[in-house]
Design an enzyme around this catalytic site. Structure first.
Site, PDB file in Angstrom:
ATOM      1  N   HIS A 101     -58.326 -23.632  59.215  1.00 46.04           N
ATOM      2  CA  HIS A 101     -58.616 -23.644  57.773  1.00 46.04           C
ATOM      3  C   HIS A 101     -57.586 -24.433  56.967  1.00 46.04           C
ATOM      4  O   HIS A 101     -57.832 -24.754  55.809  1.00 46.04           O
ATOM      5  CB  HIS A 101     -58.784 -22.212  57.238  1.00 46.04           C
TER       6      HIS A 101
ATOM      7  N   PHE B 265     -49.730 -31.019  67.283  1.00 43.90           N
ATOM      8  CA  PHE B 265     -51.120 -30.928  67.758  1.00 43.90           C
ATOM      9  C   PHE B 265     -52.007 -32.046  67.215  1.00 43.90           C
ATOM     10  O   PHE B 265     -53.173 -32.130  67.569  1.00 43.90           O
ATOM     11  CB  PHE B 265     -51.744 -29.537  67.612  1.00 43.90           C
TER      12      PHE B 265
ATOM     13  N   ASP C 165     -45.960 -25.870  69.268  1.00 47.12           N
ATOM     14  CA  ASP C 165     -45.809 -26.170  67.835  1.00 47.12           C
ATOM     15  C   ASP C 165     -44.688 -27.179  67.681  1.00 47.12           C
ATOM     16  O   ASP C 165     -44.031 -27.546  68.664  1.00 47.12           O
ATOM     17  CB  ASP C 165     -45.493 -24.893  67.041  1.00 47.12           C
TER      18      ASP C 165
ATOM     19  N   GLY D 186     -44.114 -29.951  70.225  1.00 48.37           N
ATOM     20  CA  GLY D 186     -45.006 -31.099  70.085  1.00 48.37           C
ATOM     21  C   GLY D 186     -45.842 -30.975  68.818  1.00 48.37           C
ATOM     22  O   GLY D 186     -45.757 -29.960  68.123  1.00 48.37           O
TER      23      GLY D 186
END
Lengths: 334, 334
Positions: free
Chosen positions: B243, B225, B197, B223
């Site tokens: 979502h 994504f 994350d 990092g």
């Protein structure tokens, strides 16, 4: 091992609530009562953004308020009967009020719990909640329509369950639009009734009664149930009235009812009466918190509480009878 | 003839919701986990006004969160396990967030439906919802704790249901505190895991992992994504991540997972996956409306939607498995 399901379900149930309230605000059910419609037509007609429409309507399907077949939405039976604004059975007024006022007021529940003070438009004094409503004819009509909505089921139960054949006349003190008197009169052709409330209610009451063809048997009389005597009758009714007021005011209203009745007459008070153990009727207890948020001293009460107040006021017997859902009536016989 | 009960019950269910949310805010359950208390002591300790306390606690009894015997209140079992702040099983973070942010944001649902724009602090652009959260360590920690709360049940199900014996390494992309990795590692002693994350999450993840004695097997790697490759592993997981993002972003994340997996590796995405007919999982559909309110382009999706995206990204097979309550996982095999 216990699961967290119930906690999360209740903690986030304002999502379902607000979804239904927005649907009533946007008149989804009134629109669909005219004709079934597909996603694009319905979303377009209601002015929904394409990002929102599909999830919104399908959430209403999953919650049981809409049905969908081959991509065409229709009202579910209860929504069609109770949430189509053009039907006399419309009860959405209470949800319009919940959407506009109660939902934001309840955001301040924690403050209400800490201070004991109401959190509505009338401010912490809260004395003026009703005064403000009565001063604005549009808001008053909306409020009285809301009261019909929340009371319809109980009104129908009272109309058929109570032994009306023993009585000839009935006064409803604080009748709102008059729905309780209307349902009672429709089911009992021999009864004559009086709606008693502040004069501002008169035209709204008379219009509603006239719409139901009952103007010959149901009349309005203006006055205040705190400063004037109630119109005498064989039965005095107060629906969703006692819970608005503090204990002294409740006792004064019950005594007023006693004074207006003949020997053998009946006082019929109904509310979301709390079970005597105060552990089951969650709606009644939450309604009492709603009175905390909306009024200066109002609270809901158990059947035993009300029977005690009635006995103190002089009623020779009193009993509780369940009506429908969370509502019960307390009947006192003079 | 249909009754109005369900309409009124859902339309006013924000009362029960907000009552529980205020109870969590005031730490009723944390207080009662220390010792059972009577009305006066508990009300006094929590700073409740005498007008409010009795109805508030009894409403919590009627809703099933408290128990009361001889006037003494105790936590019901689920509330004691999940709503006592001092227990590691506490899931109240999601309710604290719902109380502070989501409840008032949802007051603007109608505006969100009409405009398609989010209604949170980040304004109609909504791009900055996560940026704002990540910039403030306290708010970030609260949010990540909230995510653990809403995910605990699913995390436990994944830890025991998934065929972990076939795999040795696992990456969780967007792990929040790391609860999914923690539950998986506790149930499967052979696994090594990476939480991936933004760097701000690192200290929070490492503290949580350390509290569970798993620092040897679960490590953090910083990092993004969207701009960095995911750390390679036999299994890539994303829980309540897909979502949050729009369709292009969803597809990009799924492709990132594919790229980080070996042949035969598994991608495991879970959310409140909507049933393919979009007519049953009301929570999933409402969660999607929550994404409308909270994010610029996020939405929830059906199992068929996600399987289609996985196949498009190159996964050779994909299936949906129900986890618990409204949550399901979609598993893609490379």
């Amino acid at each position: 091992m216990p699961t967290p399901d119930h906690i999360l379900q209740i903690g986030l149930s304002f999502w379902a609530s607000k979804t239904l309230l927005s649907a009533v605000e946007m008149e989804v059910f009134t629109e669909l009562a005219k004709r079934p419609e597909d996603l694009k037509t319905l979303g377009g007609r209601l002015g929904l953004h394409p990002r929102s429409a599909h999830d919104f309507f399908d959430a209403l399907v999953a919650l049981g308020f809409l049905e969908r077949e081959d991509g065409v939405y229709t009202n579910a039976p209860a929504a069609d009967l109770y949430l189509d604004k053009r039907k006399p059975s419309y009860i959405g007024g209470v949800l319009e009020m919940a959407n506009r006022r109660l939902y934001p007021h309840w955001d301040k529940l924690t403050t209400a719990l800490r201070t004991g003070q109401p959190q509505g438009e009338a401010g912490p004094d809260g004395n003026n909640t009703f005064a403000a409503l009565y001063a604005d004819p549009d808001r008053l009509k909306g409020f009285l329509r809301a009261m019909s909505g929340v009371s319809r089921g109980a009104n129908l139960a009272i109309a058929s369950k109570f032994p009306w054949s023993k009585y000839r006349t009935v006064t409803d003190a604080g009748p709102a639009q008059g729905d309780l008197l209307v349902q009672v009169a429709l089911h009992n052709q021999h009864l004559m009734g009086i709606g008693f409330d502040l004069p501002e209610v008169g035209p709204i009451f008379e219009e509603y009664v006239s719409d139901h063809g009952l103007s010959e048997r149901l009349v309005f009389q203006g006055g205040s149930f705190f400063t004037d005597p109630l119109p005498q009758a064989d039965v005095i009714m107060m629906g969703h009235i006692l819970h608005d007021w503090n204990l002294d005011e409740k006792r004064a209203l019950i005594r007023k009812a006693w004074e207006a009745l003949p020997e053998g007459g009946a006082f019929l008070a109904y509310d979301a009466v709390i079970d005597d153990d105060r552990s089951k009727n969650s709606f009644g207890l939450l309604m009492s918190l709603n009175m905390l948020i909306e009024t200066k001293g109002g609270f809901d009460y158990t059947g035993a509480d009300c029977i005690g107040w009635m006995k103190d006021a002089g009623f020779r017997e009193a009993r509780v009878e369940h009506l429908v859902g969370p509502d019960s009536m307390v009947v006192g016989i003079k």
